[in-house]
Scaffold this motif. Structure first.
Motif, PDB file in Angstrom:
ATOM      1  N   PHE A  84       0.828  -1.203   0.000  1.00 12.65           N
ATOM      2  CA  PHE A  84       0.000   0.000   0.000  1.00 12.65           C
ATOM      3  C   PHE A  84       0.865   1.257   0.000  1.00 12.65           C
ATOM      4  N   LEU A  85       1.896   1.263   0.858  1.00 14.18           N
ATOM      5  CA  LEU A  85       2.785   2.416   0.909  1.00 14.18           C
ATOM      6  C   LEU A  85       3.581   2.567  -0.382  1.00 14.18           C
ATOM      7  N   ALA A  86       3.955   1.449  -0.989  1.00 13.56           N
ATOM      8  CA  ALA A  86       4.706   1.516  -2.249  1.00 13.56           C
ATOM      9  C   ALA A  86       3.885   2.225  -3.325  1.00 13.56           C
ATOM     10  N   ASP A  87       2.574   1.995  -3.316  1.00 13.28           N
ATOM     11  CA  ASP A  87       1.707   2.668  -4.283  1.00 13.28           C
ATOM     12  C   ASP A  87       1.585   4.158  -3.978  1.00 13.28           C
ATOM     13  N   GLN A  88       1.706   4.509  -2.697  1.00 14.22           N
ATOM     14  CA  GLN A  88       1.484   5.889  -2.287  1.00 14.22           C
ATOM     15  C   GLN A  88       2.749   6.746  -2.341  1.00 14.22           C
ATOM     16  N   ILE A  89       3.878   6.199  -1.847  1.00 15.27           N
ATOM     17  CA  ILE A  89       5.088   7.015  -1.710  1.00 15.27           C
ATOM     18  C   ILE A  89       6.283   6.467  -2.487  1.00 15.27           C
ATOM     19  N   GLY A  90       6.092   5.330  -3.169  1.00 12.83           N
ATOM     20  CA  GLY A  90       7.198   4.750  -3.934  1.00 12.83           C
ATOM     21  C   GLY A  90       7.765   3.518  -3.257  1.00 12.83           C
ATOM     22  N   LEU A  91       8.283   2.597  -4.068  1.00  8.16           N
ATOM     23  CA  LEU A  91       8.764   1.319  -3.561  1.00  8.16           C
ATOM     24  C   LEU A  91       9.935   1.474  -2.595  1.00  8.16           C
ATOM     25  N   GLN A  92      10.915   2.304  -2.936  1.00  9.13           N
ATOM     26  CA  GLN A  92      12.107   2.416  -2.111  1.00  9.13           C
ATOM     27  C   GLN A  92      11.775   2.943  -0.717  1.00  9.13           C
ATOM     28  N   TRP A  93      10.920   3.959  -0.620  1.00 10.19           N
ATOM     29  CA  TRP A  93      10.557   4.517   0.679  1.00 10.19           C
ATOM     30  C   TRP A  93       9.685   3.566   1.486  1.00 10.19           C
ATOM     31  N   SER A  94       8.988   2.658   0.812  1.00  9.26           N
ATOM     32  CA  SER A  94       8.095   1.736   1.524  1.00  9.26           C
ATOM     33  C   SER A  94       8.854   0.761   2.409  1.00  9.26           C
ATOM     34  N   PHE A  95      10.176   0.650   2.219  1.00  4.40           N
ATOM     35  CA  PHE A  95      10.961  -0.267   3.045  1.00  4.40           C
ATOM     36  C   PHE A  95      11.117   0.218   4.484  1.00  4.40           C
ATOM     37  N   PHE A  96      10.565   1.396   4.793  1.00  2.94           N
ATOM     38  CA  PHE A  96      10.495   1.818   6.188  1.00  2.94           C
ATOM     39  C   PHE A  96       9.611   0.871   7.005  1.00  2.94           C
ATOM     40  N   VAL A  97       8.699   0.159   6.326  1.00  8.95           N
ATOM     41  CA  VAL A  97       7.812  -0.782   7.024  1.00  8.95           C
ATOM     42  C   VAL A  97       8.604  -1.929   7.660  1.00  8.95           C
ATOM     43  N   PRO A  98       9.418  -2.679   6.900  1.00  6.27           N
ATOM     44  CA  PRO A  98      10.213  -3.715   7.557  1.00  6.27           C
ATOM     45  C   PRO A  98      11.239  -3.143   8.534  1.00  6.27           C
ATOM     46  N   ALA A  99      11.753  -1.943   8.267  1.00  5.29           N
ATOM     47  CA  ALA A  99      12.700  -1.334   9.204  1.00  5.29           C
ATOM     48  C   ALA A  99      12.039  -1.136  10.563  1.00  5.29           C
ATOM     49  N   ALA A 100      10.771  -0.694  10.554  1.00  2.00           N
ATOM     50  CA  ALA A 100      10.045  -0.511  11.811  1.00  2.00           C
ATOM     51  C   ALA A 100       9.839  -1.838  12.528  1.00  2.00           C
ATOM     52  N   CYS A 101       9.663  -2.912  11.782  1.00  2.00           N
ATOM     53  CA  CYS A 101       9.509  -4.241  12.383  1.00  2.00           C
ATOM     54  C   CYS A 101      10.752  -4.614  13.187  1.00  2.00           C
ATOM     55  N   TYR A 102      11.919  -4.329  12.636  1.00  2.10           N
ATOM     56  CA  TYR A 102      13.165  -4.707  13.309  1.00  2.10           C
ATOM     57  C   TYR A 102      13.449  -3.851  14.545  1.00  2.10           C
ATOM     58  N   VAL A 103      12.843  -2.673  14.627  1.00  2.74           N
ATOM     59  CA  VAL A 103      13.013  -1.844  15.831  1.00  2.74           C
ATOM     60  C   VAL A 103      12.436  -2.571  17.046  1.00  2.74           C
ATOM     61  N   PHE A 104      11.241  -3.141  16.887  1.00  2.00           N
ATOM     62  CA  PHE A 104      10.643  -3.876  18.005  1.00  2.00           C
ATOM     63  C   PHE A 104      11.455  -5.116  18.341  1.00  2.00           C
ATOM     64  N   ILE A 105      11.984  -5.791  17.339  1.00  3.48           N
ATOM     65  CA  ILE A 105      12.772  -7.006  17.584  1.00  3.48           C
ATOM     66  C   ILE A 105      14.019  -6.672  18.394  1.00  3.48           C
ATOM     67  N   ALA A 106      14.652  -5.545  18.083  1.00  2.00           N
ATOM     68  CA  ALA A 106      15.816  -5.108  18.864  1.00  2.00           C
ATOM     69  C   ALA A 106      15.414  -4.844  20.313  1.00  2.00           C
ATOM     70  N   TYR A 107      14.259  -4.232  20.508  1.00  2.00           N
ATOM     71  CA  TYR A 107      13.751  -3.968  21.858  1.00  2.00           C
ATOM     72  C   TYR A 107      13.535  -5.270  22.629  1.00  2.00           C
ATOM     73  N   PHE A 108      12.915  -6.250  21.983  1.00  2.00           N
ATOM     74  CA  PHE A 108      12.649  -7.534  22.629  1.00  2.00           C
ATOM     75  C   PHE A 108      13.953  -8.219  23.043  1.00  2.00           C
ATOM     76  N   GLY A 109      14.941  -8.201  22.152  1.00  2.00           N
ATOM     77  CA  GLY A 109      16.224  -8.827  22.471  1.00  2.00           C
ATOM     78  C   GLY A 109      16.898  -8.177  23.658  1.00  2.00           C
ATOM     79  N   LEU A 110      16.903  -6.865  23.718  1.00  2.00           N
ATOM     80  CA  LEU A 110      17.540  -6.153  24.829  1.00  2.00           C
ATOM     81  C   LEU A 110      16.773  -6.352  26.136  1.00  2.00           C
ATOM     82  N   LYS A 111      15.458  -6.380  26.051  1.00  2.00           N
ATOM     83  CA  LYS A 111      14.640  -6.509  27.260  1.00  2.00           C
ATOM     84  C   LYS A 111      14.883  -7.832  27.965  1.00  2.00           C
ATOM     85  N   TYR A 112      15.057  -8.912  27.192  1.00  2.00           N
ATOM     86  CA  TYR A 112      15.225 -10.241  27.785  1.00  2.00           C
ATOM     87  C   TYR A 112      16.627 -10.801  27.534  1.00  2.00           C
ATOM     88  N   ALA A 113      17.607  -9.911  27.427  1.00  2.00           N
ATOM     89  CA  ALA A 113      18.984 -10.339  27.149  1.00  2.00           C
ATOM     90  C   ALA A 113      19.538 -11.227  28.252  1.00  2.00           C
TER      91      ALA A 113
END
Length: 430
Positions: free
Chosen positions: A393-422
């Protein structure tokens, strides 16, 4: 707390090794079956002249099965055991593969049903096999063992596109204009021939799965019988018996949702991304060759992670890899040329340890609730059906390259989870 993990399982090292070898075969097979979707999506899109959204129904039905089937699968595993559960999963997956034969002549709808049944069987396998690996030995090395078996899952995802391309995709590429130029009778015959190309390979896979089910049923594997949890806190019985009372499981389920969503989303848009004029301007055929590097990176990284995580905290390793993924995706978004292309491909290497590490950390100390907890985590795999649509949906709205902010946001939470239960393994290792 660690006694419930070690006391619930025989301690014969040889038995553990044999069991791991057999279970590892399961990981390879469902990796192979899952990655074949990447070949079938463009194939079916061409055969039935589908739109992009219609073609994505393949992934929606496939990953949607995880959400629908995982919870009852967890209950099933609790009742019949991990070994019988794996056999049931293999038989159901074989039925799904067999459905591809009539689907070739009955239309796209039956293909979607076949994908759902196949994924339902794989879901039961995941619910049974992932926690089975985590208890086959020392709890402190559970992430390491699961990472090793997941490496063979990645081997399956790496070789499947090449095998599927050889056996299923037509050697003669016909453009839309060429197809439209054919007489109607020849168009119908061509579509029937292309659809039938899946019959042989998937019948062979069905036979292989049934054979593996027989092998698994006859194998003498250690039995898991989790003890009931010891009352360590004044929480109520209802709270202790609910998997959702375990915060690390709930956060782990969110992590699995976002990880699978991010991984599948990147893979789904990889070819289009490399075709962008400011990235590599590759044709679809040329770009497809680089997809194996993405999945192959995960395989190599899991073998490396198997060794590294015997010394490094799983949580810290998870956070480090997530941070690297974010940096690489931002490079792909803000960069251009080969730098952007290889940056997004390298995310596959960072993905390597994420699924097994999140999975084993989320199941830590669940005891008798491990089967149900595994079901919750497998339900979260539905992220693979939802996150790609959000990025699309974002790729249609703002372009394919910028739409990769979606998976980047996914990895932010994963980093948080790893640090929280390190430090969770350090706390329970004494």
């Amino acid at each position: 707390m660690s006694k419930q993990d070690t006391g619930a399982f025989p301690s014969t090292t040889g038995n553990h090794t044999s069991a791991l070898v057999i279970v590892t075969i399961l990981f390879f097979m469902w990796g192979l079956l899952t990655s074949l979707n990447d070949v079938l999506i463009p194939h079916l899109k061409a055969v039935y002249t589908l739109t992009y959204v219609q073609a994505m129904l393949v992934q929606f039905c496939f990953f949607g099965a995880y959400f629908i089937v995982s919870w009852p699968a967890g209950i099933l595993i609790k009742r019949i055991g991990y070994q019988r559960g794996a056999v049931a999963g293999l038989v159901i997956a074989a039925c799904g593969c067999a459905l591809f034969y009539p689907a070739a002549t009955r239309g796209y709808g039956l293909f979607l049903l076949a994908f759902f049944v196949l994924a339902a069987g794989i879901t039961i396998l995941q619910v049974a096999a992932n926690p089975y690996v985590t208890v086959l030995g020392d709890p402190k090395t559970a992430s390491s063992r699961l990472t090793l078996t997941q490496a063979f899952n990645s081997l399956g995802t790496t070789v499947a596109p090449a095998i599927g391309g050889l056996l299923i995709l037509s050697t003669t590429v016909m453009t839309a204009a060429q197809f439209d130029a054919l007489p109607v009778a020849q168009q119908v015959a061509h579509k029937a021939q292309e659809a039938a190309a899946v019959q042989g390979p998937y019948l062979a896979l069905a036979a292989a799965l049934l054979g593996l089910a027989g092998l698994f049923a006859l194998a003498r594997l250690p039995q898991i019988a989790h003890q009931e949890e010891t009352v360590l806190t004044p929480q109520s019985t209802a709270e202790r018996n609910s998997v959702f009372a375990h915060r690390h499981l709930v956060l782990g389920a969110i992590g699995i949702f976002l990880y699978v969503g991010g991984e599948v989303s990147i893979g789904s848009f990889l070819i289009n991304f490399m075709g962008e004029p400011n990235v590599a301007a590759l044709s679809a055929a040329d770009a497809a060759q680089y997809v194996s590097y993405y999945w192959g990176g995960a395989m190599v990284g899991r073998f490396i992670g198997f060794v590294v995580m015997r010394q490094v905290s799983p949580g810290k390793a998870l956070a480090f890899n997530a941070a690297c993924s974010i940096a690489l995706i931002l490079t792909a978004i803000l960069g251009s040329g080969s730098l952007a292309m290889w940056a997004i491909i390298a995310v596959g290497l960072c993905n390597s340890i994420m699924f097994p590490t999140i999975f084993s950390m989320a199941l830590k100390d669940l005891g008798a609730l491990t089967g149900q907890g595994s079901g919750v985590l497998c339900m979260a795999i539905v992220g693979g059906a939802i996150v790609p649509f959000i990025q699309g949906f974002l790729a249609d709205q703002i372009g394919l390259q910028w739409s990769f902010f979606v998976p980047a946001a996914c990895y932010v939470f994963i980093a948080y989870f790893g640090l929280k239960y390190a430090g969770m393994y350090d706390k329970s290792s004494t």
